[in-house]
Design a protein around this motif. Structure first.
Motif, PDB file in Angstrom:
ATOM      1  N   TRP A   1       0.814  -1.207   0.000  1.00 40.63           N
ATOM      2  CA  TRP A   1       0.000   0.000   0.000  1.00 40.63           C
ATOM      3  C   TRP A   1       0.852   1.263   0.000  1.00 40.63           C
ATOM      4  CZ3 TRP A   1      -1.169   3.849   3.773  1.00 40.63           C
ATOM      5  CH2 TRP A   1      -2.296   4.645   3.457  1.00 40.63           C
ATOM      6  N   ARG A   2       0.708   2.031  -1.060  1.00 38.95           N
ATOM      7  CA  ARG A   2       1.251   3.374  -1.189  1.00 38.95           C
ATOM      8  C   ARG A   2       2.667   3.485  -0.638  1.00 38.95           C
ATOM      9  NH1 ARG A   2      -4.124   7.043   0.328  1.00 38.95           N
ATOM     10  NH2 ARG A   2      -5.513   6.051  -1.203  1.00 38.95           N
ATOM     11  N   ARG A   3       2.850   4.392   0.319  1.00 37.87           N
ATOM     12  CA  ARG A   3       4.200   4.663   0.820  1.00 37.87           C
ATOM     13  C   ARG A   3       4.741   3.539   1.701  1.00 37.87           C
ATOM     14  NH1 ARG A   3       0.283   7.719   2.777  1.00 37.87           N
ATOM     15  NH2 ARG A   3      -0.165   7.794   5.018  1.00 37.87           N
TER      16      ARG A   3
ATOM     17  N   GLY B   1      -3.708   1.321  -7.929  1.00 40.48           N
ATOM     18  CA  GLY B   1      -2.360   1.219  -7.395  1.00 40.48           C
ATOM     19  C   GLY B   1      -1.745  -0.142  -7.613  1.00 40.48           C
TER      20      GLY B   1
END
Length: 277
Positions: free
Chosen positions: A39-41, A106
């Motif tokens: 997930w993302r960062r 994403g």
């Protein structure tokens, strides 16, 4: 209004268990975690699978409700998700709410080699996904043939502890996905700009369906965890829109977004929760 806390499934397991138990002790109503592969960062940091993570938490708690925020069709199939959710409903003794969303664009969207779907395709897939999960969790045997999924006599035994099935909470922010909420959901999950939320709340009002409304509070300019007063102000505004539940991210001081003091979680529990009850 019921209040819940979202924990990321990224910390060492003993720390996650201790924090989850403390959140339950403080009197919060529900505990959630994100259901992603990465997930993302946090993509290059430790990240545990949501269902096993929640199963472990279920075994170490006794009262607090648990949920996915939210499970994604990007990498899940209705049959396997329904089977895992049914099992977790038993492990938790009927404390699971299964949150489901359309899936974003994403990392999870392409990790299995598929292509990123358009918004319209994701909305259609969500509707089929939720409808299929709904049927699977209600029936001991189910089949389905659709645009995105095929199910051939899937068995879902012994069925859920919660009847007629465990609750489904569907995340939606647009007209098409709100139609899925209205068709199938026991709860609506939303976040983002208040103006958009008001439009969708009105759609739900017009439908006549009386279901729970869950706000996932962000940490934008209002910073609801900056003080008990700010938190209660946010709760009050959304209670007027018919919201029954609010969920906030547990602060993570080293995270660039959730930077509030973790002590606010206890402060809200002692000073705000009694007023909301």
């Amino acid at each position: 209004m019921r209040i819940g806390v979202l924990l990321l499934p990224t910390d060492p397991w003993p720390e996650s268990v201790a924090l989850a138990r403390r959140i339950e002790e403080m009197g919060y109503d529900h505990l959630w975690t994100y259901d992603h592969l990465s997930w993302r960062r946090y993509r290059d940091r430790p990240w545990h699978a949501a269902i096993p993570w929640l199963t472990g938490i279920a075994a170490r708690t006794s009262r607090i409700r648990l949920g996915t925020m939210v499970s994604s069709p990007n990498f899940r199939h209705p049959v396997t998700l329904a089977k895992e959710a049914m099992t977790l409903d038993h492990v938790s003794e009927g404390r699971l709410t299964l949150g489901i969303g359309a899936g974003g664009i994403g990392f999870d969207a392409t990790v299995l080699g598929g292509s990123v779907l358009s918004p319209g395709e994701r909305a259609r897939r969500l509707d089929e996904f939720v409808g299929t999960v709904d049927t699977l969790l209600r029936e001991p045997s189910a089949s389905h043939s659709g645009e995105f999924y095929t199910v051939d006599e899937a068995r879902m035994l012994p069925g859920c502890v919660q009847r007629p099935r465990l609750p489904l909470a569907v995340a939606a922010g647009g007209r098409k996905t709100m139609e899925t909420v209205i068709r199938y959901a026991d709860a609506w999950i939303t976040e983002g700009e208040e103006a958009t939320i008001r439009v969708n709340a009105a759609r739900l009002d017009e439908s006549g369906r009386a279901i729970d409304r869950i706000l996932l509070a962000d940490n934008g300019p209002e910073r609801p965890l900056s003080s008990v007063e700010a938190f209660l102000d946010l709760v009050g505004r959304y209670a007027e829109l018919g919201f029954t539940d609010l969920v906030f991210h547990h602060p993570r001081p080293y995270d660039p977004i959730w930077t509030d003091n973790p002590a606010m979680v206890e402060k809200i529990a002692t000073e705000a929760l009694p007023k909301l009850r």
